[in-house]
Design a protein around this motif. Structure first.
Motif, mmCIF file in Angstrom:
data_model
loop_
_atom_site.group_PDB
_atom_site.id
_atom_site.type_symbol
_atom_site.label_atom_id
_atom_site.label_comp_id
_atom_site.label_asym_id
_atom_site.label_seq_id
_atom_site.Cartn_x
_atom_site.Cartn_y
_atom_site.Cartn_z
ATOM 1 N N GLN A 282 -8.180 4.033 0.211
ATOM 2 C CA GLN A 282 -7.536 3.260 1.283
ATOM 3 C C GLN A 282 -8.291 3.511 2.618
ATOM 4 O OE1 GLN A 282 -3.196 3.562 1.095
ATOM 5 N NE2 GLN A 282 -3.007 2.392 -0.844
ATOM 6 N N ARG A 283 -8.390 4.639 2.865
ATOM 7 C CA ARG A 283 -9.036 5.220 3.904
ATOM 8 C C ARG A 283 -10.561 4.980 4.137
ATOM 9 N NH1 ARG A 283 -7.333 8.156 8.404
ATOM 10 N NH2 ARG A 283 -8.768 9.279 9.533
ATOM 11 N N THR A 284 -11.289 5.140 3.269
ATOM 12 C CA THR A 284 -12.797 4.997 3.229
ATOM 13 C C THR A 284 -13.392 3.847 2.458
ATOM 14 O OG1 THR A 284 -13.308 6.140 1.291
ATOM 15 C CG2 THR A 284 -12.969 7.359 3.137
ATOM 16 N N THR B 234 -15.679 8.724 -2.636
ATOM 17 C CA THR B 234 -15.175 9.844 -1.898
ATOM 18 C C THR B 234 -14.388 10.719 -2.851
ATOM 19 O OG1 THR B 234 -13.252 8.367 -1.421
ATOM 20 C CG2 THR B 234 -15.254 8.913 0.293
ATOM 21 N N SER C 255 0.898 -1.227 0.206
ATOM 22 C CA SER C 255 -0.084 -0.075 -0.063
ATOM 23 C C SER C 255 0.903 1.327 0.036
ATOM 24 C CB SER C 255 -0.834 0.153 1.286
ATOM 25 O OG SER C 255 -1.802 -1.175 1.297
ATOM 26 N N ALA D 60 -5.306 7.503 -1.393
ATOM 27 C CA ALA D 60 -5.630 7.548 -0.018
ATOM 28 C C ALA D 60 -6.936 7.581 0.312
ATOM 29 C CB ALA D 60 -4.818 8.854 0.385
ATOM 30 N N LEU D 61 -7.614 8.391 -0.237
ATOM 31 C CA LEU D 61 -9.046 8.435 0.030
ATOM 32 C C LEU D 61 -9.780 7.116 0.151
ATOM 33 C CD1 LEU D 61 -10.377 11.784 -1.441
ATOM 34 C CD2 LEU D 61 -10.299 11.134 0.774
#
Length: 477
Positions: free
Chosen positions: A404-406, A411, A57, A401-402
């Protein structure tokens, strides 16, 4: 010293305009082929070959970050190219940027991997990407000024669209060559082992062709007139920011919205999201690259069409149409991508690029008509470079990143919607100055009131009218 022409653009022959259009298309295509080859490889290969020790990642984020890093150096390229382009001419700068980009791209194709030379590999990769960023920062301004300053006033949108289509052509060529290597000549692990290098090495051949073509055209008639008058500016960037800082910011925001949207595909995010083996789709790499190539073709057609249309309805109106198309298409595009079906993914990307093309086609003429002649190279280059940082620089990294986070692709849609709305708002604040005289004898008018609400009541707005003679001395390409 020869006397300056009262209207230097009228003295340019139709044959010379065709040569300039050809040279700008070929040159920008090669420049952006080089740039997009890297962006695509960042999404498909570099995480494995240069950043693997960081973990899967993180390696992907670092790989995309190198794409964004080059954008931070675009302003340096824009400052340098703008300074020398406004002082020694557009043509010399264009040859220099092409040599820098082609040399850096060829060296990437020869660069050993992390497994071969350790940490030196990603460090050298970063340095070469920085050189690409410096080159890209100076390329666009010179190419569009060569095209627009050679054009009759009634056809600046059309002629300015030629260097613009070099970007989707570069993307089409890059994704096409990568798809050919992945699907035919270097399938499976062979693509990661060596197949990705071939498109980078091909850049050397394209570089030779581009330099030969660019050296055959004459200098811009507007710069020749500036030089004949002895009207070059000692430090163009100082004058630019002293008198036109707000205009630079607004112009940069118009490009930021377009650039962020474009880099969803050209920056490798969609390619990575759709093809990752551990991702939600796991699609075939060659099929996704072919879909991106189709979208690039649609982008090319809409970009050129938008340039031509902007000569009829105005730059600003064409932009507004593009923003509406772009905003409407964002969430449907992501929904189609999420189906995991190749045909629907291709449809979604192609639909999305209609708005991207409509907000990109008129940009060359729009920016060129905003700034005074003696600082025009600096104005258009720096506005473009700053817009690239605000828009596309880290768009793939932010998008990754969005997700991976959500865990949600939508998003990213909200992120794109926000930056597109900023570009839309900035467009509405800038006056359309279609047809304004671009010569150095008209600098006072060129410097007046380019933004709504500025100097209200003290200086009249510049009329966006086309002179009666415009276009009569030219034939269509």
């Amino acid at each position: 010293m020869p006397a300056p022409s009262p209207n230097p653009v009228r003295s340019v022959s139709a044959a010379e305009r065709r040569r300039v259009a050809t040279a700008t298309v070929i040159g920008t295509t090669i420049e952006w082929y080089d740039f997009f080859i890297y962006a695509n490889a960042a999404g498909l290969v570099f995480a494995q070959t240069y950043f693997a020790p960081a973990g899967e990642s993180t390696a992907l984020l670092l790989s995309f970050a190198t794409v964004g890093l080059s954008f931070l150096f675009r302003p340096l390229g824009a400052f340098l190219a703008g300074h020398f382009g406004d002082r020694i001419g557009r043509k010399r700068v264009l040859v220099a940027t092409l040599l820098l980009m082609g040399g850096a791209t060829t060296l990437v194709g020869l660069l050993p991997t992390y497994a071969q030379i350790g940490v030196a590999a990603p460090v050298l990769l970063l340095l070469l990407r920085i050189l690409q960023g410096v080159s890209a920062g100076g390329e666009w301004g010179g190419a569009v000024l060569m095209a627009v300053e050679n054009a009759p006033a009634a056809r600046r949108g059309r002629y300015g669209a030629y260097p613009q289509i070099g970007v989707p052509l570069g993307m089409l060529l890059a994704s096409g060559v990568l798809a050919l290597m992945s699907g035919v000549f270097a399938r499976g692990d062979a693509f990661v082992d060596w197949g990705w290098r071939v498109p980078f090495l091909l850049s050397f051949v394209l570089l030779v062709v581009g330099v030969v073509v660019r050296r055959t055209v004459e200098e811009s008639p507007v710069f020749r007139d500036i030089a004949a008058r002895g009207a070059t500016t000692r430090v163009p960037v100082v004058r630019l920011f002293r008198h036109h800082a707000l205009l630079v910011v607004l112009a940069a925001l118009t490009f930021a919205g377009n650039n962020a949207a474009g880099y969803m595909t050209t920056g490798g995010f969609i390619q990575s999201y759709a093809t990752r083996a551990d991702g939600p789709l796991g699609m075939d790499r060659t099929a996704v690259l072919a879909s991106v190539s189709l979208a690039a073709l649609v982008w090319l057609v809409t970009t050129f069409t938008a340039g031509v249309v902007s000569d009829r309805i105005g730059r600003r109106s064409t932009y507004v149409l593009g923003w509406v198309f772009l905003l409407v298409a964002i969430f449907p595009m992501f929904a189609l991508v999420n189906t995991g079906e190749v045909v629907l993914l291709a449809l979604g990307l192609s639909m999305f690029t209609i708005g991207t093309g409509l907000t990109y086609g008129p940009q060359a003429a729009f920016f060129s008509e905003l700034f005074p002649a003696s600082i025009r190279f600096s104005g258009v280059s720096i506005s473009y470079a700053l817009g690239a940082i605000l828009g596309g620089a880290f768009a793939p990294t932010i998008a990754t990143a969005l997700v991976q986070r959500t865990g949600s692709l939508y998003t990213v849609g909200w992120y794109l919607t926000g930056i597109a709305l900023l570009g839309f708002a900035a467009t509405l604040l800038i006056r359309d100055r279609r047809g304004i005289d671009l010569g150095p004898e008209n600098e006072e008018e060129q410097a007046r009131n380019p933004i709504y609400g500025m100097h209200r009541g003290s200086t009249p707005a510049v009329r966006a009218t086309v002179p009666a003679h415009a276009g009569k001395d030219d034939r269509p390409l």
